[in-house]
Design an enzyme around this catalytic site. Structure first.
Site, PDB file in Angstrom:
ATOM      1  CD  GLU A  71      16.341 -14.155   3.955  1.00 18.56           C
ATOM      2  OE1 GLU A  71      15.625 -14.694   5.098  1.00 18.56           O
ATOM      3  OE2 GLU A  71      16.920 -13.164   4.391  1.00 18.56           O
ATOM      4  CG  ASP A 120      -1.914   0.878   1.480  1.00 14.45           C
ATOM      5  OD1 ASP A 120      -2.836   0.942   0.366  1.00 14.45           O
ATOM      6  OD2 ASP A 120      -1.823   2.034   2.339  1.00 14.45           O
TER       7      ASP A 120
END
Ligand code: NOJ
Length: 566
Positions: A281, A213
């Site tokens: 990751e 956002d």
């Protein structure tokens, strides 16, 4: 859990992503507010529709002053929507159906009910608690004037003054949106670390990505200098005021607010690089999608450089009128700008902040983004002409290479609800402008699922947090499901063909020889011809694969789109 995703590698480059607005999708417990269990119960309909992923607007703990974009606890579910266990069940069900799940991340601001903001209010000026937000002393001898002249996106000043512990008027805090949404200070490492924790929290729960956002607003220019925006900037972030009305000039990159000291500051990019490293990751292509109202597209492409986000919403496309020239231009600009950084283009026509495109594409007066439509608005279309254009525009969009975003209810051809009673409206824009702007409630009305059921199947009771129009019985999903001419069937057919022919991964080639008012291109084995003019046009040879309106022999009527086999 065995996943059955269609694509395993870089799925986001071509995905059809369906936005769920949890308040209005499906209500399992009958309180009139949609919830996570409701979403889980209706995922079969989305699988049938043929989308690849869902993006959920916020369902986190929140006082709901901005429909959940005011987050009080980033790592919990608001009781209105259920529990974390409901969330886990929803993700498991979506994944089992081959649907990925993207959640909304709201990093620019929290709710004023967030424990950090409450601690900041209780603490003294200059404290570490206040340093997580943007507190400043006021101007003038007694500090009674706001620290600068910035205005809130929702109307009114962007600063609110607090009472200090001794009860005297004290410092001011910045809120680019509602006064209940204080902006974080993203130069503060503590804020950065907290959001790394929040990202991991949801990644560990199995989400496939985040829609970020206000991804253009987190860093403000040093010194917070005064700024007066150009007249009528876009309300979600200061770009084009274009509303896509027919009578408007094509306006895909009006006066940019690029110079605004709160939008598009270069400092945001290092935040996204940091997040990208963190996401990388995790296995299985987790993604970041930027809600960044940035002009022009070549600049927006900076948000999706290879080490930043994966996607950025293409609001220039959303704001393009139903005009062949403007469409060709924005498509070319989009493909070029995103390709230049190795990112896919995205395409979008509707979301929870804009007038639904089944209405917007035929509105004949300017309607700045976020202002909404209501009984006093001018240039309102009748439904049939808006829907016709919307179907044509969607059929065009779903043939474009890249990733597409759909907003719940557009597959039913839902129009903007214009005649909501004043006392039902909930958008802070309505309150902060004393009713001058209607705001976004008209695109947020709960969905109709079953024409004969209470609340049209939205929930088991008549309750609905915004009233549903009686005409929506005819638009309910069950009324459209078996009708090959329905808007639902058009979406399902187009999504199926898009998938079968891999149009998302295709290449666009413009077709010469058509009148100016026709958008015509080839994507792989599909010829796409969209008639944005007033006269019918003769079609070339080729089997009809899809059409947004019935054809008249081999002519394509005005405001319609056809796909032909090349
Ligand atoms: C953009 C969201 O889409 C909108 O609904 C919200 O009001 C603002 N950001 C503030 O969070």
């Amino acid at each position: 859990m065995t996943y059955s995703f269609r694509m395993t590698s870089e799925w986001w480059r071509t995905a059809a992503i369906y936005q769920i607005y949890p308040r209005s999708f499906a209500d399992a417990n009958g309180d009139g507010m949609g919830d996570l269990a409701g979403i889980t119960s209706r995922l079969g309909a989305l699988q049938e529709l043929g989308i690849d992923a869902i993006w959920l607007s916020p369902f986190y703990t929140s006082p709901q002053r901005d429909a959940g974009y005011d987050v009080a606890d980033y790592c919990d579910v608001d009781p209105l929507f259920g529990t974390l266990a409901d969330f886990d069940a929803m993700v498991a069900e979506a994944h089992a159906r081959g649907i990925r799940v993207i959640v909304d991340l709201v990093p620019n601001h929290s709710s004023d009910a967030h424990e950090w903001f409450q601690a900041a209010l209780a603490a003294a000026p200059g404290s570490t608690e206040r340093a997580r937000y943007l507190f400043r002393d006021g101007r003038g001898a007694d500090g009674s004037e706001a620290p600068n002249n910035w205005e809130s996106v929702f109307g009114g000043p962007a600063w609110t003054r607090v009472l200090e512990a001794d009860g005297t008027p004290g410092q001011w805090y910045l809120h680019l949106f509602d006064s209940s949404q204080p902006d974080f200070d993203w130069t503060n490492e503590e804020v950065r670390e907290e959001f790394r924790r929040i990202l991991r929290f949801w990644l560990d729960r199995g989400v496939d990505g985040f829609r970020v956002d206000v991804a253009h607003g987190m860093i403000k220019a040093d010194g917070l200098p005064d700024f007066t925006p150009p007249a009528e900037g876009g309300s979600m972030g200061g770009v084009s005021p274009a509303a896509s009305g027919v009578a408007l000039e094509p306006e895909i990159s009006a006066e940019p607010a690029d110079s605004a000291p709160y939008w598009g500051q270069d400092g945001v990019h290092e935040i996204y690089r940091d997040w990208r490293t963190l996401l990388d990751e995790y296995p299985d292509d987790r993604i970041l999608a930027a809600e960044a109202w940035v002009d022009p597209l070549s600049r927006l492409a900076n948000w999706v450089r290879p080490d930043e986000m994966h996607q950025a919403f293409n609001f220039a496309y959303l704001e393009t009128p139903w005009n062949a020239d403007a469409l060709r231009r924005v498509i070319d600009d989009s493909l070029a700008a995103f390709a230049a950084v190795g990112a896919p283009s995205t395409w979008v026509l509707s979301n929870h902040d804009v007038v639904r495109h089944a209405t917007r594409l035929s509105v004949t007066e300017a309607n700045p983004q976020g202002h909404g439509l209501g009984p006093r608005s001018k240039g309102l279309p009748e439904y049939a002409s808006g829907l016709r254009r919307a179907r044509a525009a969607t059929a065009l969009m779903l043939a474009l290479p890249g990733s597409v975003y759909l907003y719940q209810g557009e597959e039913l051809g839902l129009p903007e609800v214009i005649d909501l009673p004043d006392d039902a409206r909930q958008d802070p824009t309505w309150f902060r402008t004393a009713g001058e702007r209607y705001g976004r409630d008209g695109c947020r009305v709960p969905l109709p699922w079953e024409s004969a059921a209470s609340s049209y199947g939205f929930g088991p009771t008549d309750a609905s947090w915004l009233p549903q129009p009686a005409q929506w019985a005819a638009l309910a999903r069950d009324a459209q499901r078996g009708d090959p001419a329905s808007t639902l069937s058009l979406y399902r057919d187009a999504l199926a063909l898009r998938r079968a022919r891999d149009l998302g991964a295709g290449t666009l080639e413009w077709l010469p020889g058509f009148p100016e008012s026709i958008v015509a291109f080839r994507n792989g084995g599909v010829l796409v011809i969209a008639n944005a003019g007033a006269s019918p046009v003769e079609l070339p040879a080729g089997d009809v694969l899809l059409t947004s309106e019935p054809l008249d022999g081999r002519t394509l009527p005005a405001d319609s789109t056809v796909w032909l086999a090349a």
